[in-house]
Design a protein around this motif. Structure first.
Motif, short mmCIF file in Angstrom:
data_model
loop_
_atom_site.label_atom_id
_atom_site.label_comp_id
_atom_site.label_asym_id
_atom_site.label_seq_id
_atom_site.Cartn_x
_atom_site.Cartn_y
_atom_site.Cartn_z
N MET A 33 1.11 -1.35 -0.16
CA MET A 33 0.23 0.26 0.00
C MET A 33 0.94 1.70 0.44
SD MET A 33 -3.38 -1.24 2.54
CE MET A 33 -1.83 -1.24 3.73
N ASN A 34 1.87 1.60 -1.41
CA ASN A 34 2.02 3.41 -1.43
C ASN A 34 0.66 4.52 -1.39
OD1 ASN A 34 4.42 1.36 -1.20
ND2 ASN A 34 3.22 1.02 -3.23
N SER A 35 1.85 5.30 -0.59
CA SER A 35 0.42 7.10 -0.93
C SER A 35 -0.71 6.71 -0.04
CB SER A 35 0.10 6.99 -3.12
OG SER A 35 2.11 7.19 -3.68
N LEU A 36 -0.30 6.62 1.01
CA LEU A 36 -1.74 6.22 1.70
C LEU A 36 -2.70 7.41 1.77
CD1 LEU A 36 -0.18 3.65 4.05
CD2 LEU A 36 -1.81 3.66 2.87
N LYS A 37 -3.97 7.48 2.32
CA LYS A 37 -5.39 8.62 3.00
C LYS A 37 -5.56 7.89 3.93
CE LYS A 37 -5.61 8.90 -2.49
NZ LYS A 37 -6.37 9.20 -3.43
N PRO A 38 -5.64 8.81 5.19
CA PRO A 38 -6.54 8.81 5.84
C PRO A 38 -8.31 7.86 5.32
CG PRO A 38 -6.11 11.21 5.88
CD PRO A 38 -5.59 10.57 4.39
N GLU A 39 -7.83 7.73 3.34
CA GLU A 39 -9.55 7.25 4.02
C GLU A 39 -9.34 5.91 3.67
OE1 GLU A 39 -8.73 10.60 2.61
OE2 GLU A 39 -8.95 10.20 0.55
N ASP A 40 -8.24 6.09 3.83
CA ASP A 40 -7.64 3.88 3.84
C ASP A 40 -7.45 3.33 5.16
OD1 ASP A 40 -4.88 4.83 1.37
OD2 ASP A 40 -7.31 3.90 1.14
N THR A 41 -7.93 4.55 6.13
CA THR A 41 -7.99 3.87 7.64
C THR A 41 -8.62 2.92 7.62
OG1 THR A 41 -7.33 5.65 8.47
CG2 THR A 41 -8.25 4.27 9.79
N ALA A 42 -8.58 1.93 7.94
CA ALA A 42 -10.10 0.33 8.10
C ALA A 42 -9.22 -0.97 8.42
CB ALA A 42 -10.05 0.06 6.32
N VAL A 43 -10.02 -1.55 9.19
CA VAL A 43 -9.18 -3.42 9.04
C VAL A 43 -9.37 -4.37 7.61
CG1 VAL A 43 -9.30 -5.66 10.56
CG2 VAL A 43 -10.25 -3.36 11.65
N TYR A 44 -8.32 -4.59 7.49
CA TYR A 44 -7.73 -5.06 6.64
C TYR A 44 -7.80 -6.51 7.05
CZ TYR A 44 -6.55 -0.78 4.20
OH TYR A 44 -6.83 0.27 3.05
#
Length: 123
Positions: free
Chosen positions: A83-94
């Motif tokens: 995961m690159n260029s992460l954004k706050p909206e990527d916050t989650a349980v994966y």
């Protein structure tokens, strides 16, 4: 049967990178297509990426295309999500998931699941 264990989650600043791993038990890992999903608080579990049995075919949700990359190493019984260029909206349980069939994007189409790993992206 396949047991899946995710690792690699954590806290990262926006723009940063993480690599998630999903280790599978059993000798039949190469017979399973694998997927990554994520679930943020109060939201449904959503598809992120999937890869076929050999790793030759993969596809992504539009929201992560160009930023995330799924891969697998059948010799190590492991699937990865870079995961690159992460954004706050990527916050989650994966979560990683496995299924004998390839091409699924809905969580209920997968037979096997890991316990999940938290990814938090700060702004």
């Amino acid at each position: 049967q396949v047991q899946l264990v995710e690792s690699g989650g954590g806290l990262v600043q926006a723009g940063g990178s993480l690599r998630l791993s999903c280790a599978a038990s059993g000798r039949t890992f190469s017979r399973y297509a694998m997927g990554w999903f994520r679930q943020a608080p109060g939201k449904e579990r959503e598809f992120v990426a999937a890869i076929d049995w050999s790793g030759s075919s993969r596809y992504y949700a539009d929201s992560v295309k160009g930023r995330f990359s799924i891969s697998r190493d059948n010799a190590k019984n492991t699937v990865y999500l870079q995961m690159n260029s992460l954004k706050p909206e990527d916050t989650a349980v994966y979560y990683c998931a496995g299924d004998p069939s390839y091409g699924h994007t809905r969580w209920y189409e997968y037979d096997y699941w890991g316990q999940g790993t938290q990814v938090t992206v700060s702004s």
